[in-house]
Scaffold this motif. Structure first.
Motif, PDB file in Angstrom:
ATOM      1  N   PRO A 155       0.825  -1.225   0.106  1.00 30.20           N
ATOM      2  CA  PRO A 155       0.081  -0.046  -0.052  1.00 30.20           C
ATOM      3  C   PRO A 155       0.989   1.302  -0.108  1.00 30.20           C
ATOM      4  O   PRO A 155       1.914   1.350   0.620  1.00 30.20           O
ATOM      5  N   PRO A 156       0.428   2.259  -1.017  1.00 31.77           N
ATOM      6  CA  PRO A 156       1.237   3.580  -0.692  1.00 31.77           C
ATOM      7  C   PRO A 156       1.697   4.083   0.477  1.00 31.77           C
ATOM      8  O   PRO A 156       2.434   4.845   0.737  1.00 31.77           O
ATOM      9  N   SER A 157       0.425   3.956   1.424  1.00 29.53           N
ATOM     10  CA  SER A 157       0.638   4.656   2.787  1.00 29.53           C
ATOM     11  C   SER A 157       1.739   4.035   3.360  1.00 29.53           C
ATOM     12  O   SER A 157       2.679   4.783   4.191  1.00 29.53           O
ATOM     13  N   THR A 158       1.954   2.769   3.276  1.00 30.07           N
ATOM     14  CA  THR A 158       2.816   1.794   3.993  1.00 30.07           C
ATOM     15  C   THR A 158       4.241   2.287   3.529  1.00 30.07           C
ATOM     16  O   THR A 158       5.238   2.481   4.151  1.00 30.07           O
ATOM     17  N   GLN A 159       4.354   2.320   2.159  1.00 30.00           N
ATOM     18  CA  GLN A 159       5.667   2.848   1.379  1.00 30.00           C
ATOM     19  C   GLN A 159       6.227   4.027   1.845  1.00 30.00           C
ATOM     20  O   GLN A 159       7.330   4.469   2.233  1.00 30.00           O
ATOM     21  N   SER A 160       5.193   5.176   2.146  1.00 30.63           N
ATOM     22  CA  SER A 160       5.466   6.677   2.283  1.00 30.63           C
ATOM     23  C   SER A 160       5.836   6.745   3.746  1.00 30.63           C
ATOM     24  O   SER A 160       6.845   7.532   4.049  1.00 30.63           O
ATOM     25  N   ARG A 161       5.044   6.105   4.762  1.00 32.52           N
ATOM     26  CA  ARG A 161       5.093   6.261   6.009  1.00 32.52           C
ATOM     27  C   ARG A 161       6.433   5.273   6.696  1.00 32.52           C
ATOM     28  O   ARG A 161       7.045   5.589   7.744  1.00 32.52           O
ATOM     29  N   ASP A 162       6.421   4.094   6.215  1.00 29.13           N
ATOM     30  CA  ASP A 162       7.481   3.052   6.840  1.00 29.13           C
ATOM     31  C   ASP A 162       8.431   2.868   5.884  1.00 29.13           C
ATOM     32  O   ASP A 162       9.095   1.869   6.006  1.00 29.13           O
ATOM     33  N   TYR A 163       8.772   3.635   4.841  1.00 34.92           N
ATOM     34  CA  TYR A 163       9.936   3.380   3.922  1.00 34.92           C
ATOM     35  C   TYR A 163      11.281   2.743   4.502  1.00 34.92           C
ATOM     36  O   TYR A 163      12.114   2.396   3.838  1.00 34.92           O
ATOM     37  N   GLN A 164      11.589   3.527   5.625  1.00 37.38           N
ATOM     38  CA  GLN A 164      12.650   3.244   6.315  1.00 37.38           C
ATOM     39  C   GLN A 164      12.699   1.916   7.058  1.00 37.38           C
ATOM     40  O   GLN A 164      13.922   1.442   7.452  1.00 37.38           O
ATOM     41  N   GLU A 165      11.507   1.240   7.150  1.00 39.22           N
ATOM     42  CA  GLU A 165      11.514   0.139   8.056  1.00 39.22           C
ATOM     43  C   GLU A 165      11.908  -1.234   7.057  1.00 39.22           C
ATOM     44  O   GLU A 165      10.992  -1.778   6.705  1.00 39.22           O
ATOM     45  N   ASN A 166      13.105  -1.413   6.721  1.00 42.72           N
ATOM     46  CA  ASN A 166      13.448  -2.372   5.687  1.00 42.72           C
ATOM     47  C   ASN A 166      12.862  -3.975   5.803  1.00 42.72           C
ATOM     48  O   ASN A 166      12.363  -4.611   4.867  1.00 42.72           O
ATOM     49  N   ARG A 196     -10.163  -6.223  -1.501  1.00 41.26           N
ATOM     50  CA  ARG A 196      -9.818  -4.563  -1.587  1.00 41.26           C
ATOM     51  C   ARG A 196     -11.226  -3.844  -1.341  1.00 41.26           C
ATOM     52  O   ARG A 196     -10.468  -2.628  -0.864  1.00 41.26           O
ATOM     53  N   ARG A 197     -12.218  -3.973  -1.689  1.00 42.39           N
ATOM     54  CA  ARG A 197     -13.343  -3.115  -1.195  1.00 42.39           C
ATOM     55  C   ARG A 197     -13.293  -2.679   0.226  1.00 42.39           C
ATOM     56  O   ARG A 197     -13.686  -1.812   0.636  1.00 42.39           O
ATOM     57  N   HIS A 198     -13.088  -3.600   0.967  1.00 47.25           N
ATOM     58  CA  HIS A 198     -13.280  -3.475   2.531  1.00 47.25           C
ATOM     59  C   HIS A 198     -11.808  -3.046   3.046  1.00 47.25           C
ATOM     60  O   HIS A 198     -11.716  -3.209   4.084  1.00 47.25           O
ATOM     61  N   GLY A 199     -10.671  -2.897   2.294  1.00 50.24           N
ATOM     62  CA  GLY A 199      -9.659  -2.389   2.657  1.00 50.24           C
ATOM     63  C   GLY A 199      -8.907  -3.416   3.618  1.00 50.24           C
ATOM     64  O   GLY A 199      -7.868  -2.832   4.518  1.00 50.24           O
ATOM     65  N   ILE A 200      -9.025  -4.641   3.144  1.00 47.55           N
ATOM     66  CA  ILE A 200      -8.182  -5.747   4.145  1.00 47.55           C
ATOM     67  C   ILE A 200      -6.683  -5.472   4.001  1.00 47.55           C
ATOM     68  O   ILE A 200      -6.008  -5.607   5.022  1.00 47.55           O
ATOM     69  N   VAL A 201      -6.133  -5.262   2.782  1.00 45.86           N
ATOM     70  CA  VAL A 201      -4.731  -4.999   2.989  1.00 45.86           C
ATOM     71  C   VAL A 201      -4.124  -3.910   3.540  1.00 45.86           C
ATOM     72  O   VAL A 201      -3.239  -4.179   4.628  1.00 45.86           O
ATOM     73  N   GLU A 202      -4.901  -2.861   3.633  1.00 48.51           N
ATOM     74  CA  GLU A 202      -4.616  -1.637   4.303  1.00 48.51           C
ATOM     75  C   GLU A 202      -4.579  -1.683   5.844  1.00 48.51           C
ATOM     76  O   GLU A 202      -3.884  -1.146   6.422  1.00 48.51           O
ATOM     77  N   ARG A 203      -5.460  -2.380   6.313  1.00 48.94           N
ATOM     78  CA  ARG A 203      -5.730  -2.639   7.726  1.00 48.94           C
ATOM     79  C   ARG A 203      -4.750  -3.741   8.023  1.00 48.94           C
ATOM     80  O   ARG A 203      -4.095  -3.836   9.074  1.00 48.94           O
ATOM     81  N   LEU A 204      -4.553  -4.693   7.537  1.00 45.78           N
ATOM     82  CA  LEU A 204      -3.645  -5.803   7.728  1.00 45.78           C
ATOM     83  C   LEU A 204      -2.276  -5.233   7.828  1.00 45.78           C
ATOM     84  O   LEU A 204      -1.317  -5.646   8.930  1.00 45.78           O
ATOM     85  N   VAL A 205      -1.692  -4.152   7.266  1.00 50.81           N
ATOM     86  CA  VAL A 205      -0.130  -3.866   7.296  1.00 50.81           C
ATOM     87  C   VAL A 205      -0.030  -2.616   8.359  1.00 50.81           C
ATOM     88  O   VAL A 205       0.872  -2.416   8.770  1.00 50.81           O
ATOM     89  N   GLU A 206      -1.155  -2.270   9.010  1.00 55.70           N
ATOM     90  CA  GLU A 206      -0.956  -1.317   9.988  1.00 55.70           C
ATOM     91  C   GLU A 206      -1.182  -1.979  11.446  1.00 55.70           C
ATOM     92  O   GLU A 206      -2.454  -2.543  11.540  1.00 55.70           O
ATOM     93  N   PRO A 207      -0.508  -1.945  12.297  1.00 57.94           N
ATOM     94  CA  PRO A 207      -0.635  -2.486  13.565  1.00 57.94           C
ATOM     95  C   PRO A 207      -1.663  -1.808  14.449  1.00 57.94           C
ATOM     96  O   PRO A 207      -2.080  -0.754  14.232  1.00 57.94           O
ATOM     97  N   GLU A 208      -2.429  -2.999  15.027  1.00 62.02           N
ATOM     98  CA  GLU A 208      -3.676  -2.276  15.759  1.00 62.02           C
ATOM     99  C   GLU A 208      -2.960  -1.494  16.893  1.00 62.02           C
ATOM    100  O   GLU A 208      -3.838  -0.483  17.373  1.00 62.02           O
ATOM    101  N   ARG A 209      -1.814  -1.861  17.570  1.00 64.22           N
ATOM    102  CA  ARG A 209      -1.383  -0.999  18.519  1.00 64.22           C
ATOM    103  C   ARG A 209      -0.012  -1.156  18.493  1.00 64.22           C
ATOM    104  O   ARG A 209       0.735  -2.272  18.364  1.00 64.22           O
ATOM    105  N   ILE A 210       0.848  -0.002  18.696  1.00 66.94           N
ATOM    106  CA  ILE A 210       2.414  -0.053  18.713  1.00 66.94           C
ATOM    107  C   ILE A 210       2.652   0.750  20.281  1.00 66.94           C
ATOM    108  O   ILE A 210       2.281   1.834  20.451  1.00 66.94           O
ATOM    109  N   ILE A 211       3.125  -0.086  21.446  1.00 63.49           N
ATOM    110  CA  ILE A 211       3.365   0.158  22.465  1.00 63.49           C
ATOM    111  C   ILE A 211       5.177   0.635  22.620  1.00 63.49           C
ATOM    112  O   ILE A 211       5.849  -0.487  22.316  1.00 63.49           O
TER     113      ILE A 211
END
Length: 449
Positions: free
Chosen positions: A5-16, A40-55
């Motif tokens: 997802p473009p959002s992951t590439q732009s926000r997490d590009y440094q996390e190799n 795709r319609r329900h944004g499964i990929v976009e949600r899967l690659v974003e952690p529910e929580r980072i502590i």
């Protein structure tokens, strides 16, 4: 092709490491996305690659000289669609958010493959237990748990051990959790047998890896007996992998750690393995000391500046990388291919680079990705959680039999998924597709959350 997802590439590009893990899965599930547009319609990929929580939290502790040290602690709670977060705690100087996100992401699909109701997570710290006294390790673990306890629980998030977190560390962590919560629950797995642990748990990842390898070879009417095997690492997974290979008649010739590797052309038998276990688990020594006991063996020091690892230049039929991520690169893969290997079975998490993996697949090598091959550890962790809930301990034979059944199920599920998408025998594709579909369907059922 399904891209990252473009959002992951732009926000997490440094996390190799995280980008690599996401790319692995997204490439594999492209045909699934084409057949099931609702994902795709329900944004499964976009949600899967974003952690529910980072502590993220600080971990202050006092060393034996009375000086205050400060490390950084993490817990990544990636996805809980099919159960509580489950994944390791890693204590190592290399730990950062990228590595833990990749481990948590891998655990989402690995745990789904076990058929147990477990989500995916990971955590740890840049603390180095090596060279620390028991008192220093205890004080660090107690400080670490003094924050982590707020975020975990038997029905919420159940950590386990990983690199740098063995039985000693799990004991200190559990003791502090019990004191803070005044509860005796299955909140950590890998516990001691006398206080909630499970038989076979320490060996589970290694045993499961070998069971998976045996299933793969059986599809080609072959077996492990008589096969020369290379193992990297010398920790818990490597030791258990070696033990099961020896029991099945294989010829194990290598172990390694960060100092280098040993090569024993006479083979590492049960007696030599016991020496390694005492060396690493009790004395906490270096693998180079193996040649002090067995003078015929050869020790080769690590040379990180070299383009390839000499461990992978030995001739063998089967390879079990059990050390760390990205330890087999493109050149290593060609060395192994030139030595006519038949099988690569990943005991560590993502130990092959993208280039190495593609070489193995292109050459028709039996290749088992870590999310399938080393799922035995989390599988028996799940069985430990079950035993904790019913306040019973199963016999080792029963746990081992359940592990064999689970690993057979994972093997067969991977094959079936690969076959369904016209890639017969591709365990990499099959593992990613099967894990993805199970988690994605659960997310669809539960709505956009």
């Amino acid at each position: 092709m399904t891209d990252i997802p473009p959002s992951t590439q732009s926000r997490d590009y440094q996390e190799n490491e995280f980008i690599q893990a996401v790319g692995d899965v997204m490439t594999s599930v492209a045909p699934v996305m084409e057949k099931a547009p609702e994902y795709r319609r329900h944004g499964i990929v976009e949600r899967l690659v974003e952690p529910e929580r980072i502590i993220t939290f600080r971990v202050p502790w006092m060393d034996d000289m009375g000086r205050v040290r400060v490390n950084r602690g993490f817990r990544i709670e990636m996805n809980s669609a099919i159960g509580p977060y489950k994944g390791g705690l890693r204590f190592h100087p290399s730990v950062n958010q990228s590595i833990l996100k990749f481990l948590a992401f891998e655990h989402v699909f690995k745990n789904a493959l076990t058929t147990l109701p477990l989500g995916g997570g990971a955590g740890g710290s840049d603390f180095e237990p090596k060279g620390k006294s028991d008192g220093e390790v205890m004080r660090f673990c107690q400080s670490f748990m003094a924050e982590l306890f707020r975020h975990i629980g038997a029905n919420t998030d159940v950590p386990e051990g990983d690199i740098g977190v063995g039985s000693r560390e799990i004991g200190y962590l559990f003791g502090m959790y019990r004191k803070l919560r005044n509860q005796f629950t299955g909140v950590l797995t890998g516990k001691g047998l006398g206080w909630g642990g499970s038989l076979i748990r320490p060996e589970a990842a290694g045993f499961g890896c070998v069971y998976f390898a045996a299933r793969m070879l059986a599809t080609r009417s072959d077996g492990l007996s008589g096969k020369t095997c290379l193992i990297s690492g010398s920790g818990n997974v490597a030791q258990a992998t070696a033990r099961k290979l020896i029991e099945m008649g294989a010829h194990v010739v290598t172990f390694s750690d960060s100092s280098g590797h040993i090569f024993d052309d006479q083979g590492i038998d049960a007696e030599k393995l016991e020496f390694v276990k005492h060396l690493k688990n009790v004395r906490r020594g270096r693998i180079s000391e193996y040649i002090d006991q067995y003078a015929h063996a050869v020790f080769t020091p690590a040379a990180p500046e070299q383009p390839s690892n000499p461990l992978w230049q030995h001739r063998a039929q089967c390879v079990f990388p059990c050390a760390t991520q990205n330890e087999i690169n493109k050149q290593d893969a060609y060395h192994l291919i030139n030595n006519n290997i038949k099988l690569v079975c990943e005991g560590a998490s993502m130990p092959c680079t993208l280039e190495a993996r593609d070489i193995f697949l292109d050459k028709g090598i039996l290749y088992a990705p870590s999310k399938a091959a080393n799922a035995g550890g989390v599988a028996v962790s799940g069985l430990e959680m079950t035993q904790n809930r019913i306040r019973l301990n199963w016999l080792g034979e029963e746990v081992d039999n359940r592990l064999k059944i689970i690993m057979k199920g994972i093997h067969d599920t991977c094959l079936a998924a690969a076959e369904a998408y016209d890639r017969p025998g591709n365990y990499f594709l099959g593992a990613n597709i099967a894990g993805f579909v199970k988690v994605a369907d659960a997310m669809l059922d539960q709505g956009v959350i």
